[in-house]
Design an enzyme around this catalytic site. Sequence first.
Site, mmCIF file in Angstrom:
data_model
loop_
_atom_site.group_PDB
_atom_site.id
_atom_site.type_symbol
_atom_site.label_atom_id
_atom_site.label_comp_id
_atom_site.label_asym_id
_atom_site.label_seq_id
_atom_site.Cartn_x
_atom_site.Cartn_y
_atom_site.Cartn_z
ATOM 1 N N TYR A 261 0.260 -0.628 -8.118
ATOM 2 C CA TYR A 261 -1.183 -0.358 -8.199
ATOM 3 C C TYR A 261 -1.951 -1.581 -8.708
ATOM 4 O O TYR A 261 -2.988 -1.959 -8.154
ATOM 5 C CB TYR A 261 -1.376 0.846 -9.120
ATOM 6 C CG TYR A 261 -2.780 1.358 -9.267
ATOM 7 C CD1 TYR A 261 -3.376 2.125 -8.269
ATOM 8 C CD2 TYR A 261 -3.518 1.116 -10.430
ATOM 9 C CE1 TYR A 261 -4.658 2.623 -8.424
ATOM 10 C CE2 TYR A 261 -4.796 1.621 -10.599
ATOM 11 C CZ TYR A 261 -5.361 2.377 -9.592
ATOM 12 O OH TYR A 261 -6.636 2.878 -9.756
ATOM 13 N N LYS B 94 -4.753 -3.613 -6.682
ATOM 14 C CA LYS B 94 -6.124 -3.722 -7.199
ATOM 15 C C LYS B 94 -6.501 -5.187 -7.452
ATOM 16 O O LYS B 94 -7.658 -5.574 -7.253
ATOM 17 C CB LYS B 94 -6.273 -2.876 -8.464
ATOM 18 C CG LYS B 94 -6.127 -1.365 -8.215
ATOM 19 C CD LYS B 94 -7.138 -0.849 -7.213
ATOM 20 C CE LYS B 94 -7.201 0.668 -7.125
ATOM 21 N NZ LYS B 94 -8.122 1.132 -6.071
HETATM 22 P P1 NAP Z 1 -8.940 11.035 -6.693
HETATM 23 O O1 NAP Z 1 -9.750 11.984 -7.497
HETATM 24 O O2 NAP Z 1 -7.456 11.184 -6.673
HETATM 25 O O3 NAP Z 1 -9.506 11.040 -5.191
HETATM 26 C C1 NAP Z 1 -8.941 10.178 -4.252
HETATM 27 C C2 NAP Z 1 -9.667 10.300 -2.940
HETATM 28 O O4 NAP Z 1 -9.049 9.329 -2.043
HETATM 29 C C3 NAP Z 1 -9.528 11.660 -2.287
HETATM 30 O O5 NAP Z 1 -10.728 12.027 -1.630
HETATM 31 C C4 NAP Z 1 -8.411 11.436 -1.261
HETATM 32 O O6 NAP Z 1 -8.505 12.241 -0.090
HETATM 33 C C5 NAP Z 1 -8.654 9.997 -0.861
HETATM 34 N N1 NAP Z 1 -7.427 9.408 -0.305
HETATM 35 C C6 NAP Z 1 -6.247 9.169 -0.919
HETATM 36 N N2 NAP Z 1 -5.360 8.679 -0.041
HETATM 37 C C7 NAP Z 1 -5.996 8.613 1.156
HETATM 38 C C8 NAP Z 1 -5.613 8.217 2.455
HETATM 39 N N3 NAP Z 1 -4.379 7.767 2.723
HETATM 40 N N4 NAP Z 1 -6.520 8.311 3.448
HETATM 41 C C9 NAP Z 1 -7.773 8.759 3.211
HETATM 42 N N5 NAP Z 1 -8.197 9.147 1.996
HETATM 43 C C10 NAP Z 1 -7.321 9.088 0.981
HETATM 44 O O7 NAP Z 1 -9.180 9.526 -7.176
HETATM 45 P P2 NAP Z 1 -10.364 8.888 -8.062
HETATM 46 O O8 NAP Z 1 -9.972 8.966 -9.465
HETATM 47 O O9 NAP Z 1 -11.670 9.430 -7.631
HETATM 48 O O10 NAP Z 1 -10.220 7.353 -7.625
HETATM 49 C C11 NAP Z 1 -11.058 6.754 -6.660
HETATM 50 C C12 NAP Z 1 -10.777 5.264 -6.659
HETATM 51 O O11 NAP Z 1 -11.040 4.743 -7.956
HETATM 52 C C13 NAP Z 1 -9.326 4.904 -6.336
HETATM 53 O O12 NAP Z 1 -9.266 3.743 -5.557
HETATM 54 C C14 NAP Z 1 -8.737 4.641 -7.701
HETATM 55 O O13 NAP Z 1 -7.639 3.757 -7.642
HETATM 56 C C15 NAP Z 1 -9.922 4.021 -8.417
HETATM 57 N N6 NAP Z 1 -9.822 4.112 -9.856
HETATM 58 C C16 NAP Z 1 -9.849 5.317 -10.488
HETATM 59 C C17 NAP Z 1 -9.751 5.367 -11.873
HETATM 60 C C18 NAP Z 1 -9.793 6.652 -12.633
HETATM 61 O O14 NAP Z 1 -9.652 6.608 -13.867
HETATM 62 N N7 NAP Z 1 -9.972 7.810 -11.998
HETATM 63 C C19 NAP Z 1 -9.617 4.185 -12.590
HETATM 64 C C20 NAP Z 1 -9.601 2.978 -11.920
HETATM 65 C C21 NAP Z 1 -9.715 2.950 -10.550
HETATM 66 P P3 NAP Z 1 -8.274 13.847 -0.151
HETATM 67 O O15 NAP Z 1 -9.474 14.402 -0.855
HETATM 68 O O16 NAP Z 1 -8.207 14.229 1.282
HETATM 69 O O17 NAP Z 1 -7.000 14.047 -0.892
#
Ligand code: NAP
Length: 249
Positions: free
Chosen positions: A155, A159
């Site tokens: 990851y 990133k």
């Molecule tokens: P999340 O709640 O797990 O949601 C992930 C979203 O990405 C979902 O809508 C999922 O689709 C979609 N997704 C995953 N794999 C996919 C694929 N192969 N094709 C199409 N769509 C896909 O994640 P989040 O926390 O909102 O994170 C969003 C972004 O922020 C990510 O890139 C993550 O790495 C980054 N981020 C998050 C955090 C945190 O603390 N949450 C911190 C740093 C960075 P489905 O709805 O269909 O499953």
Amino acid sequence: MLTFTNRTALVTGAGRGIGKAIAETLARHGVTVICVSKSADSCGAVAAAITASGGKAKSIAVDVADGAAVAKAAETLLAEFPTIDILVNNAGITKDGLLFRMSEADWNDVITTNLTSCFHWTKHLARPMTRARWGRIVNITSVSGIMGNAGQANYSAAKAGMIGLTKTLAREFAGRSVTVNAVAPGFIKTDMTTEFVNNPEVSAKILEAVPLKRFGEAADIANMTAFLCAEEAGYITGQVFAVDGGMAM
Ligand code: NAP
């Protein structure tokens, strides 16, 4: 209120969490939003809710890890929306584990979904932006890509790769007024972090490293992203903005 003039945005991972908040925020500013997620149900529900509240949205299920599927979706969408002015590469997954226990499959899945997907979407959608001489690309990276994080070799590498991609494309597209920036969230309350946030011991340990002593909300990331997509951010490119309660300062 930020300024958007008849803009269309594509947001990946818009079915839940941060991507959903970004899609809703852009829609509130009058942007037409194309919501992409893996499952048709999740992006469909977000687009339906935006439309029901008076916004403009459509949804399309695309596995962003599948380059051919991204190419096909981009072709279909560009036939319907000749200008997709804004691209937010937000879809992401984690498959954590210490390096010695990490399988090659888990390495590849995380690199492909988080990083290679940005290469594919940008390749297809940035060309019309450069022709139109206006565009905004925002890549949602992570503090893990800035600081590294034990247990997240795949990851963190993906990133960090997104940051290199952001800076390079910012240079490639600058002459056409297409800006490329990255937002690096810290710990944000979404499905991705539920198991940490809901575990009192783990969350106390995490918050020791967060100067603001709380987890972030998806809206915190959406607000920064919307600003970077607006007219007002036209002189900002190639930057990485940590929205992390001070973790990575
Ligand atoms: P999340 O709640 O797990 O949601 C992930 C979203 O990405 C979902 O809508 C999922 O689709 C979609 N997704 C995953 N794999 C996919 C694929 N192969 N094709 C199409 N769509 C896909 O994640 P989040 O926390 O909102 O994170 C969003 C972004 O922020 C990510 O890139 C993550 O790495 C980054 N981020 C998050 C955090 C945190 O603390 N949450 C911190 C740093 C960075 P489905 O709805 O269909 O499953």
